[in-house]
Write a protein that holds these residues in place. Structure first.
Motif, PDB file in Angstrom:
ATOM      1  N   GLN A   1      42.144  52.174  47.521  1.00 41.59           N
ATOM      2  CA  GLN A   1      42.574  50.973  48.257  1.00 41.59           C
ATOM      3  C   GLN A   1      42.347  49.747  47.374  1.00 41.59           C
ATOM      4  O   GLN A   1      41.336  49.666  46.668  1.00 41.59           O
ATOM      5  N   ILE A   2      43.305  48.806  47.451  1.00 42.01           N
ATOM      6  CA  ILE A   2      43.186  47.588  46.624  1.00 42.01           C
ATOM      7  C   ILE A   2      43.161  46.376  47.551  1.00 42.01           C
ATOM      8  O   ILE A   2      44.038  46.215  48.407  1.00 42.01           O
ATOM      9  N   TYR A   3      42.147  45.533  47.364  1.00 42.85           N
ATOM     10  CA  TYR A   3      42.014  44.298  48.140  1.00 42.85           C
ATOM     11  C   TYR A   3      42.213  43.110  47.194  1.00 42.85           C
ATOM     12  O   TYR A   3      41.502  42.992  46.193  1.00 42.85           O
ATOM     13  N   LEU A   4      43.174  42.263  47.521  1.00 43.84           N
ATOM     14  CA  LEU A   4      43.435  41.057  46.714  1.00 43.84           C
ATOM     15  C   LEU A   4      42.716  39.889  47.382  1.00 43.84           C
ATOM     16  O   LEU A   4      43.082  39.467  48.478  1.00 43.84           O
ATOM     17  N   ALA A   5      41.664  39.408  46.720  1.00 44.78           N
ATOM     18  CA  ALA A   5      40.797  38.394  47.338  1.00 44.78           C
ATOM     19  C   ALA A   5      40.793  37.103  46.525  1.00 44.78           C
ATOM     20  O   ALA A   5      39.747  36.515  46.259  1.00 44.78           O
ATOM     21  N   THR A   6      41.995  36.679  46.096  1.00 47.28           N
ATOM     22  CA  THR A   6      42.105  35.402  45.362  1.00 47.28           C
ATOM     23  C   THR A   6      41.846  34.255  46.345  1.00 47.28           C
ATOM     24  O   THR A   6      41.729  34.468  47.544  1.00 47.28           O
ATOM     25  N   ASP A   7      41.788  33.019  45.815  1.00 45.11           N
ATOM     26  CA  ASP A   7      41.359  31.870  46.627  1.00 45.11           C
ATOM     27  C   ASP A   7      42.213  31.688  47.887  1.00 45.11           C
ATOM     28  O   ASP A   7      43.406  32.014  47.891  1.00 45.11           O
ATOM     29  N   PRO A   8      41.602  31.095  48.942  1.00 45.94           N
ATOM     30  CA  PRO A   8      42.297  30.979  50.230  1.00 45.94           C
ATOM     31  C   PRO A   8      43.216  29.757  50.329  1.00 45.94           C
ATOM     32  O   PRO A   8      43.046  28.915  51.207  1.00 45.94           O
ATOM     33  N   ASP A   9      44.170  29.641  49.402  1.00 41.42           N
ATOM     34  CA  ASP A   9      45.142  28.543  49.489  1.00 41.42           C
ATOM     35  C   ASP A   9      46.479  29.027  48.930  1.00 41.42           C
ATOM     36  O   ASP A   9      46.626  30.196  48.572  1.00 41.42           O
ATOM     37  N   ARG A  10      47.464  28.120  48.845  1.00 36.59           N
ATOM     38  CA  ARG A  10      48.814  28.517  48.393  1.00 36.59           C
ATOM     39  C   ARG A  10      48.781  29.108  46.989  1.00 36.59           C
ATOM     40  O   ARG A  10      49.462  30.088  46.700  1.00 36.59           O
ATOM     41  N   GLU A  11      47.983  28.471  46.140  1.00 30.88           N
ATOM     42  CA  GLU A  11      47.889  28.931  44.749  1.00 30.88           C
ATOM     43  C   GLU A  11      47.305  30.346  44.703  1.00 30.88           C
ATOM     44  O   GLU A  11      47.796  31.219  43.988  1.00 30.88           O
TER      45      GLU A  11
END
Length: 696
Positions: free
Chosen positions: A78-88
């Motif tokens: 399983q892969i979780y993408l946890a980049t920053d919580p904004d549009r970028e």
């Protein structure tokens, strides 16, 4: 499922260690180091003919990192993408899906976001995975494509016009225009004289005199506009009896401040810590990503730093309430009815910027933070605590004193209950401005000790600082929390503006670029147009506007403006201007060139002869002190002023441009202020319209 191997990808490597510790051995945690794909640098990278489709490529230097991430993907179920919580951050996750070919793996791919790097926040986020939000991705794509179009179509024109590797930016050009408009306003400002009159009054039975200020006649406020008006007033007060008309006491409340957003944090850190916006964001990022604290490991100290929300989670409110009750007492706690008013923003995805644990006081962590980290964390911690504390209460006293038909007033205030100001005050919190003598009432006997007149002149608006520029950009709807710092950094690094102390000034280069942008690309530097575009981008993020629609409407107008400008600007291209000044190294006539800080003299024999020197442009006005030539000079930072060629023997200088026209009243030097000429001698004060031939 037992034995399932999970991969969680974040943006920054700093977060990896802390998150790994929270999640244990069933998770592998890796970092993308920001964006992995972008538009190419060598071309615009947007297929105009094919529905404005962006052409993304892997960012140079990211090949090894992506190869390593692909190996980790192979090992994970399983892969979780946890980049920053904004549009970028949403866009980075979307690009990772393509760059790592995650859709071809057949493995489950989830998007997770957390607002703070704490064990609880990360674990809760993993319980609520979701799909990629394409509305947020498209809002980021639209901004990127719009900015790329402006930069790649207009920058070559500036290069041709001003003979330098200049560039234009969509938001930066508007910010530059706002600064230039303010400078024009300051330069055109003509000070107006006014006077204040204070009466120092003795009160029977009191040792300390009371100082009251002239207000007007009765309840009608009046300004003292000239020395003549002052003399008439002073004459009318000769022998007048001063008596107390009324003494009124009232209670005033000062509400606690709202918690920090990106914009208000940048403004307050600039004002109270003297941090640039860029420095504030850099240090806030460090606090957000985590600090090593012995016994606790790497700890995220604050919530996410790019936000325009003032919402606070219920858990954080409860924790703050508990801390305030224990540390200060229950009377210092914000009442429940105020909380209800703030609850309207509950739908915001983000929170305000706050400490992740209010119990982690600045003093407790001081030894583990750098000086700047400590100062910024202390500011955020105090502001958060203050926003959950009770209002401050003042007792205000207003005294009206009459002398004949003239009214004088005294206002004073004292703190009854300090409330939130026990932990936090800003520049607006002026306490105990004036202390009144205790024994004053309507029966008090007064005698005038002396009248104290003082001359003043009205002041123009202040030069922009980074704090006031961020404030105005936000008020005007230009850019969003993530764009303020890079916008200011960009126009500083391009030498369009310069900073002296906290103040921002436009350089000669900035003026030249702004002039072209206003003349040729009026709509792009139009404040309302840019703010409207931001609203449309918000519409894309909310799913109510299609991003390609914005691009399709924007591009034809840009294309037309560029085509017209190309024709017009060919006629006005600046050639190197030859001067009569000989190069002392090789004897050639030196030429005027544009450099990062404006014009300079260079030998045309380059590269054999590399001689350069400052260029002082004459303005055909003689120095009023020594009769030498007045020339345009620049400070070390690039701010323009006018000085004498006789320096250092002659120290004449002025920020305003001197005029050839002499003052008809006193024969002195006149200075240009907008479309007016003003005598440089304030005693003379002569003002007239600028002659037509001097107007641009």
């Amino acid at each position: 499922m037992a034995g399932t191997k999970k991969l969680l990808i974040v943006e920054s490597p700093t977060k990896v260690k802390a998150i790994k510790k929270f999640l244990g051995s069933s998770y592998d945690v890796a970092a993308s180091n920001g964006h992995v794909r972008d538009l190419p640098k060598s071309q615009m990278g947007i297929d105009i003919e094919n529905d404005f489709e962006p052409k993304y490529i892997t960012i140079r230097g990211k090949g090894d990192l992506l190869a390593d991430l692909r190996k980790k993907v192979k090992k994970a179920d399983q892969i979780y993408l946890a980049t920053d919580p904004d549009r970028e951050g949403e866009a980075i996750s979307w690009h990772l899906i393509s760059a790592l070919k995650l859709e071809d793996t057949g493995k489950k791919v989830y998007r997770v976001t957390f607002n703070e790097i704490t064990k609880n926040a990360v674990k809760e986020a993993l319980k609520e995975p979701r799909e990629i939000d394409m509305n947020l991705v498209d809002a980021q794509q639209a901004r990127r494509v719009l900015d790329r179009m402006v930069g790649y179509r207009i920058s070559p024109l500036l290069w041709g016009k001003i003979k330098r590797g200049l560039s234009a930016g969509r938001v930066q050009s508007v910010a530059l225009r706002i600064i230039c408009d303010r400078e024009d306003e300051i330069n055109a400002f003509i000070p107006k004289e006014y006077w204040t009159l204070d009466a120092s009054l003795n009160i029977a039975g009191e040792k300390k005199p009371l100082v009251a200020r002239y207000y007007g006649e009765g309840d009608e406020k009046k300004e003292i506009g000239s020395k003549e008006e002052l003399d008439q007033l002073m004459a009318s007060l000769k022998g007048a009896k001063f008596k107390v008309n009324s003494v009124k006491k009232s209670e005033r409340m000062k509400k606690p401040p709202l918690p920090f957003t990106t914009s208000t944090l940048q403004q307050e850190a600039s004002r109270s810590l003297n941090f640039s916006t860029q420095k504030t964001m850099r240090i806030a990022q460090q606090l957000y990503e985590g600090i090593d604290i012995p016994g606790s490991g790497t700890v995220g100290m604050i919530t996410y730093l790019r936000t325009d929300s003032t919402r606070i989670s219920d858990e954080a409110i409860a924790a703050a309430g508990q801390y305030i009750k224990e540390a200060f007492g229950p009377e210092y706690l914000l009442s429940d009815e105020v909380k209800a008013k703030n609850a309207q923003k509950i739908q915001d995805a983000h929170e305000a910027i706050r400490p992740t644990d209010v119990g982690r006081t600045p003093v407790a962590v001081k030894d583990y933070l750098s000086r700047d980290q400590f100062r910024l964390y202390q500011l955020i911690w105090r502001r958060f605590l203050a926003c959950r504390m009770a209002a401050a209460k003042y007792e205000t006293t207003s005294v009206k004193i009459d002398a004949g038909s003239s009214r004088f007033t005294v206002a004073a205030s004292k703190t009854v209950f300090d409330g939130f100001m026990n932990v936090y005050t800003d520049e607006d919190d002026k306490i105990e401005k004036n202390t009144l003598v205790k024994g004053i009432d309507e029966k008090s006997s007064l005698s005038c000790k002396e009248l104290i007149p003082e001359q003043h002149f009205t002041q123009p608006k202040g030069h922009y600082t980074e704090a006031s520029l961020v404030h105005d950009l936000e008020q005007l709807g230009i850019g969003r929390p993530s764009t303020y710092a890079p916008t200011i950094s960009t126009i500083l690094s391009r030498h369009y503006i310069t900073k002296e102390g906290k103040n921002i000034f436009v350089t000669e280069l900035g003026e030249a670029v702004n002039k072209i942008m206003k003349e040729q690309f009026g709509s792009i530097v139009n404040v309302n147009f840019t703010a409207n575009l931001e609203t449309l981008l918000d519409g894309v993020a909310e799913g109510s506007v299609k991003w390609k629609t914005i691009i399709k409407n924007f591009y034809p107008d840009l294309d037309e403006a560029v085509n017209i400008a190309e024709k017009e600007m060919e006629k006005v291209e600046i050639a190197d201007e030859e001067t009569d000044i000989e190069c002392e190294n090789c004897g050639r006539k030196m030429v005027i060139k544009y450099g990062p800080h404006g014009k300079f003299l260079a030998c045309p024999g380059f590269p054999e002869c590399r001689n350069t020197k400052p260029y002082f442009e004459k303005i055909d006005v003689t120095c009023p002190k020594c009769g030498g030539d007045i020339v345009i000079k620049k400070t070390r930072k690039g701010r323009r002023y006018y000085g004498c060629t006789g320096f250092p023997d002659c120290d004449f200088m002025t920020w305003q441009k001197p005029s050839k026209t002499k003052c008809p009243q006193c024969g002195g030097l006149m200075l240009e202020k907008g479309n007016k000429l003003v005598c440089s001698d304030t005693e003379c004060g002569y003002v007239c319209d600028k002659p037509e031939e001097d107007k641009e």
